[in-house]
Scaffold this motif. Sequence first.
Motif, PDB file in Angstrom:
ATOM      1  N   VAL A 161       3.959   3.391   4.030  1.00  0.00           N
ATOM      2  CA  VAL A 161       3.213   2.202   4.741  1.00  0.00           C
ATOM      3  C   VAL A 161       3.965   0.987   4.384  1.00  0.00           C
ATOM      4  N   ASP A 162       4.718   0.206   5.420  1.00  0.00           N
ATOM      5  CA  ASP A 162       5.382  -0.709   5.383  1.00  0.00           C
ATOM      6  C   ASP A 162       4.375  -2.184   4.893  1.00  0.00           C
ATOM      7  N   SER A 163       4.562  -2.950   4.084  1.00  0.00           N
ATOM      8  CA  SER A 163       3.638  -4.345   3.913  1.00  0.00           C
ATOM      9  C   SER A 163       4.667  -5.248   4.504  1.00  0.00           C
ATOM     10  N   ARG A 164       4.106  -5.657   5.641  1.00  0.00           N
ATOM     11  CA  ARG A 164       4.886  -6.823   6.326  1.00  0.00           C
ATOM     12  C   ARG A 164       4.216  -8.018   6.008  1.00  0.00           C
ATOM     13  N   ILE A 206      -6.827  -2.791   6.328  1.00  0.00           N
ATOM     14  CA  ILE A 206      -6.699  -1.417   7.092  1.00  0.00           C
ATOM     15  C   ILE A 206      -5.222  -1.265   7.606  1.00  0.00           C
ATOM     16  N   PRO A 207      -4.698  -0.182   7.156  1.00  0.00           N
ATOM     17  CA  PRO A 207      -3.454   0.168   7.478  1.00  0.00           C
ATOM     18  C   PRO A 207      -3.247   0.694   9.055  1.00  0.00           C
ATOM     19  N   ARG A 229       4.405   4.229   8.971  1.00  0.00           N
ATOM     20  CA  ARG A 229       5.354   4.653   9.474  1.00  0.00           C
ATOM     21  C   ARG A 229       5.714   6.120   9.057  1.00  0.00           C
ATOM     22  N   THR A 230       5.911   7.133  10.204  1.00  0.00           N
ATOM     23  CA  THR A 230       6.136   8.441  10.055  1.00  0.00           C
ATOM     24  C   THR A 230       7.335   8.839  10.609  1.00  0.00           C
ATOM     25  N   SER A 231       7.529  10.106  10.138  1.00  0.00           N
ATOM     26  CA  SER A 231       8.997  10.672  10.667  1.00  0.00           C
ATOM     27  C   SER A 231       8.904  10.695  12.162  1.00  0.00           C
ATOM     28  N   TYR A 232       7.973  10.605  12.937  1.00  0.00           N
ATOM     29  CA  TYR A 232       8.019  10.561  14.401  1.00  0.00           C
ATOM     30  C   TYR A 232       8.172   9.112  14.923  1.00  0.00           C
ATOM     31  N   MET A 271       0.626  -1.328  -0.121  1.00  0.00           N
ATOM     32  CA  MET A 271      -0.062  -0.049   0.125  1.00  0.00           C
ATOM     33  C   MET A 271       0.869   1.321  -0.087  1.00  0.00           C
ATOM     34  N   HIS A 272       0.377   2.080  -1.017  1.00  0.00           N
ATOM     35  CA  HIS A 272       1.221   3.521  -0.864  1.00  0.00           C
ATOM     36  C   HIS A 272       0.695   4.606  -0.079  1.00  0.00           C
ATOM     37  N   GLY A 273       1.766   5.273   0.649  1.00  0.00           N
ATOM     38  CA  GLY A 273       1.316   6.429   1.731  1.00  0.00           C
ATOM     39  C   GLY A 273       0.315   7.303   1.224  1.00  0.00           C
TER      40      GLY A 273
END
Length: 568
Positions: free
Chosen positions: A115-118, A80-81, A262-265, A1-3
């Motif tokens: 968005v990491d796809s795990r 759902i992310p 995942r965000t920069s925070y 999934m793209h952010g």
Amino acid sequence: MHGRRLATTDEIIAVVSPDSEDALERLERWTDDRELRLAVVDVGRDISDVYTEDRPTLGVTIGGDGTFLEGIKTFAPRGIPLLGVNTGTLSFLARVEPDELEDALEEALRGRAVVDSRQQLHVSARGVDATGINDVTLEHVLPENPVNRKITRLHVFANDEYVGEFEGSGLAVSTPTGSTGLSLSANGPVHYPVNNESLQLVPLHTHQLGVRPVVMAPSTELRIVTGGRASLLVDGGRAHTILRENEEVLVTGADRHAHIVRTSYDDHFFTAITKKLGWDVRGEDDAGPDASAAPAPLSRNGADEGEDLVERARVLAEEVAQSAGEPLRELHGRVESITVKTDKADIVTEADHQANRIITTAIANEFPDHGIFSEEGGRIEADGPYTWVIDPLDGTGNFAHGNPNYAVSVALVEERYPVVGVVYVPETDELFSAVAGGEATENETPLSTTDRDRLDESMLLSGYDPDGSFLSNFYQEARGVRRLGSAALNLCYLASGSADAVWEYDTYPWDVAAGLVIARAAGARITNAAGEPFTFDFETGSRKMLLGSNGPLHPALLEHLEAGVVDR
């Protein structure tokens, strides 16, 4: 999934652990301020009563890693992310601290998060049919009599190849996400979990010193046969059973991935293990020698001009085209199985709407001073020179019939000249991209048109041909005439050398805006039926004839067009 797809979120479902009231209050205030729907569910409860299928939803967990794992169990089956807010103690998965909750969510909903796809695993055994993101463990059940045997024997097969007998406390099968603690305990490697698809077989307190963890592909089917009673746990107890002697457990990679925001925070992965495991390669606050050179955010509110703006626009166009391609691919899979015409029409309408919303929302976030002209959504005027011209689903008829020849077309126009073009083909994952005066690429591979100048050696593509005159005039003269049903794809395949020429009886601006940039950058010549340069005009939205070729073939094409294909 793209952010970028997160930019269309209009609902947040929060799974909340006890003693997280302060963080929940912050989330409630933030969603109220932005008029977003918020549903709050206690950890361990089902979300079926508050979740609406096909509504753009972001999952949030507030708690520690246990709550995060419950969130994965809840959200991953629904696609759902998930963003994890850490109110626990030792946390590897939920990495946003409560004080940065609002900033992290703002970044996500502006489409700037990753968005990491795990990889997940699936396990089946008597009484268990479960999916997990961390691991499945099989361990010895302690005997009631303390003098009885306290080890277990497990026979392991990989795709029916006998691996061997594991004797000790048990074993685990872990994903890259769940590899850290168990792998370290068995002298195995730590897996970087981002874009890593694998499974790892980990012996637990084995009695054989030479036995080490084994890494294998997620498609591997692991069959584990118990040599005595064994306790099976998935993700630390999200699923659990006691197995008897000579029972089988099947473990393999799950079909559905978990989507983690995942965000920069967030604490990044190596920052997290440095803090929590005493990783000796770097200090807790050591961000590395290149930390000061981190790239600036994509959006600078339109402050930059010229080449820098165009290049940033190209990056954005690629991201939004791929993001829009995701729901198109999902809905295309559904339309193939539908036989009722009205139901198909509803899905096609929904596909157009979802793709258009993803693209236009992200553009408005990054370039709020730019105009937008979309086939699906109409026109948003702007005072500046830049307008985005969009066809969120080019090849609607193909899409409605389950045909894979459809595309997402995104272009940036400066004044009346297209300067950025991106065309994405969801079913084949082809990404065509170019800027005016630059290089055309397909998935980063440079493109160039052919050099054929003879019709009898050439492959032609035709768009709308109302009376069949183009086909009848060229079919016997050329090596072949094909019609794909997508003007954007026709121009891209001209650019890539898959065809030598393209004829379109009439085109709308959104049909060709992106393809024009790509074809021209690859060396194509684009004219009208009279051989005059093709002029792009999105102001009136009128239809125009288009003839595109590799260049050397153009004189022969014009000559045959004069024979009666069009009335000029």
